[in-house]
Enzyme design. Sequence first.
Site, PDB file in Angstrom:
ATOM      1  N   ILE A  39      59.936  44.094  24.365  1.00  0.00           N
ATOM      2  CA  ILE A  39      60.223  42.874  25.140  1.00  0.00           C
ATOM      3  C   ILE A  39      58.922  42.302  25.713  1.00  0.00           C
ATOM      4  O   ILE A  39      58.708  41.085  25.692  1.00  0.00           O
ATOM      5  CB  ILE A  39      61.279  43.143  26.243  1.00  0.00           C
TER       6      ILE A  39
ATOM      7  N   GLY B 192      56.198  47.147  25.691  1.00  0.00           N
ATOM      8  CA  GLY B 192      57.139  47.563  24.647  1.00  0.00           C
ATOM      9  C   GLY B 192      57.564  46.306  23.891  1.00  0.00           C
ATOM     10  O   GLY B 192      56.892  45.271  23.959  1.00  0.00           O
TER      11      GLY B 192
ATOM     12  N   HIS C  54      71.942  39.550  35.893  1.00  0.00           N
ATOM     13  CA  HIS C  54      71.643  40.556  34.853  1.00  0.00           C
ATOM     14  C   HIS C  54      72.196  40.112  33.496  1.00  0.00           C
ATOM     15  O   HIS C  54      73.093  40.742  32.932  1.00  0.00           O
ATOM     16  CB  HIS C  54      72.172  41.944  35.243  1.00  0.00           C
TER      17      HIS C  54
ATOM     18  N   ARG D 113      64.279  46.091  35.539  1.00  0.00           N
ATOM     19  CA  ARG D 113      65.158  46.818  36.444  1.00  0.00           C
ATOM     20  C   ARG D 113      64.731  46.540  37.882  1.00  0.00           C
ATOM     21  O   ARG D 113      63.530  46.527  38.186  1.00  0.00           O
ATOM     22  CB  ARG D 113      65.120  48.328  36.186  1.00  0.00           C
TER      23      ARG D 113
ATOM     24  N   GLU E 212      73.335  46.427  42.009  1.00  0.00           N
ATOM     25  CA  GLU E 212      74.013  45.241  41.451  1.00  0.00           C
ATOM     26  C   GLU E 212      75.523  45.433  41.510  1.00  0.00           C
ATOM     27  O   GLU E 212      75.989  46.560  41.387  1.00  0.00           O
ATOM     28  CB  GLU E 212      73.571  45.050  39.987  1.00  0.00           C
TER      29      GLU E 212
ATOM     30  N   THR F 154      63.044  40.928  34.662  1.00  0.00           N
ATOM     31  CA  THR F 154      64.261  41.015  33.840  1.00  0.00           C
ATOM     32  C   THR F 154      64.458  42.465  33.384  1.00  0.00           C
ATOM     33  O   THR F 154      65.238  42.726  32.473  1.00  0.00           O
ATOM     34  CB  THR F 154      64.149  40.125  32.575  1.00  0.00           C
TER      35      THR F 154
HETATM   36  C1  DGY Z   1      69.392  46.484  28.896  1.00  0.00           C
HETATM   37  O1  DGY Z   1      69.909  46.512  27.781  1.00  0.00           O
HETATM   38  O2  DGY Z   1      68.896  47.479  29.414  1.00  0.00           O
HETATM   39  C2  DGY Z   1      69.361  45.168  29.600  1.00  0.00           C
HETATM   40  O3  DGY Z   1      69.100  45.320  30.936  1.00  0.00           O
HETATM   41  C3  DGY Z   1      70.638  44.410  29.363  1.00  0.00           C
HETATM   42  O4  DGY Z   1      70.496  43.095  29.774  1.00  0.00           O
END
Ligand code: DGY
Length: 329
Positions: free
Chosen positions: A155, A153, A283, A235, A264, A233
């Site tokens: 990111i 996606g 996070h 989930r 978390e 980074t």
């Molecule tokens: C999100 O926006 O889903 C990210 O995990 C925030 O850092």
Amino acid sequence: MKVFLTRQVPEEGLVLLRKEVDLEIWPGRTPPPRDVLLEYAKQVDGMFTMLTDRVDAEMIAEAKNLKVISNYAVGFDNVAVDAATKHGVVVTNTPGVLTETTADLAFSLLMATARRIVEGDYLVRRGDWVSWEPDLLLGQDIYGAKLGILGLGGIGQAMARRAAGFSMEISYWNRTRRPDLEESLGLRYAEIDEIMQESDYISLHLPLNDGTKNMVSKERIAMMKKSAILINTARGGLVDNDALYLALKERRIAGAGLDVFPKEPISSDNPFVQLGNVVLAPHIGSASVQTRTRMVRMVVDDLLAVLRGEKPERLVNPEVWEVRKSIRS
Ligand code: DGY
């Protein structure tokens, strides 16, 4: 109209919201407990939620006035979206805005883990730097190494662009293959298992859902090279974290950079904290001043649009628009 905001966010973004609605903000540093969230859900027209707020199906069913849940995150696994759709509640999120910021963090974690920067920092602070040594804190090369991206996606693509700057050999897996991006980003499509086996670095950029939960399973972790590093980074629930811990402890893989965890926050007695080959972050993928400020604006725009009866720009459940017409209006 009443809106409940579950945490203090940059105030400047709230000016518009305050003008149009009766806004209540949870003052705590930690999320409102479920009973508090439920009470507000029952009273308000809109909820401005964080990824730490679990807005479940029962809560949505009882929230008779609720029209919109605007989540201050791109991920929305904390919201029971199907239940929201069923009850005509619009769900919005913040896609796009945090793409580059989160990719910055993913690449920072990759570099910090590969080059053992945090271990080096501790060593210097402890006063243990006795001399330049030929084998002090030897890490892994990044330039020219193989990067596997799971999830292409926004990111994942932004991660690929950063990796291209380091002449990395990039493979990716995505639910839908993206031949349109392969040439422009210099990517090669591969199956997940191949990525696990071949990559020097594996970076996760997938949403968490029933199809992706524990995708990086014990078996897949066992496929990784001894020198490989995992970056998450996205989930925590994407990874079998017990298996990851053991693989790191037994040095069956070289390291991990983790910004997210299944539950978390993690505390200082979490087993990961004992490991020197893990770089931990709390996070903070989207945590830059600029991005968090833009995220507030996005949430406010979408929340207000729904409360004015307009279609918001970022709809997680577009099908709700029809349901809403028949149920709520
Ligand atoms: C999100 O926006 O889903 C990210 O995990 C925030 O850092």
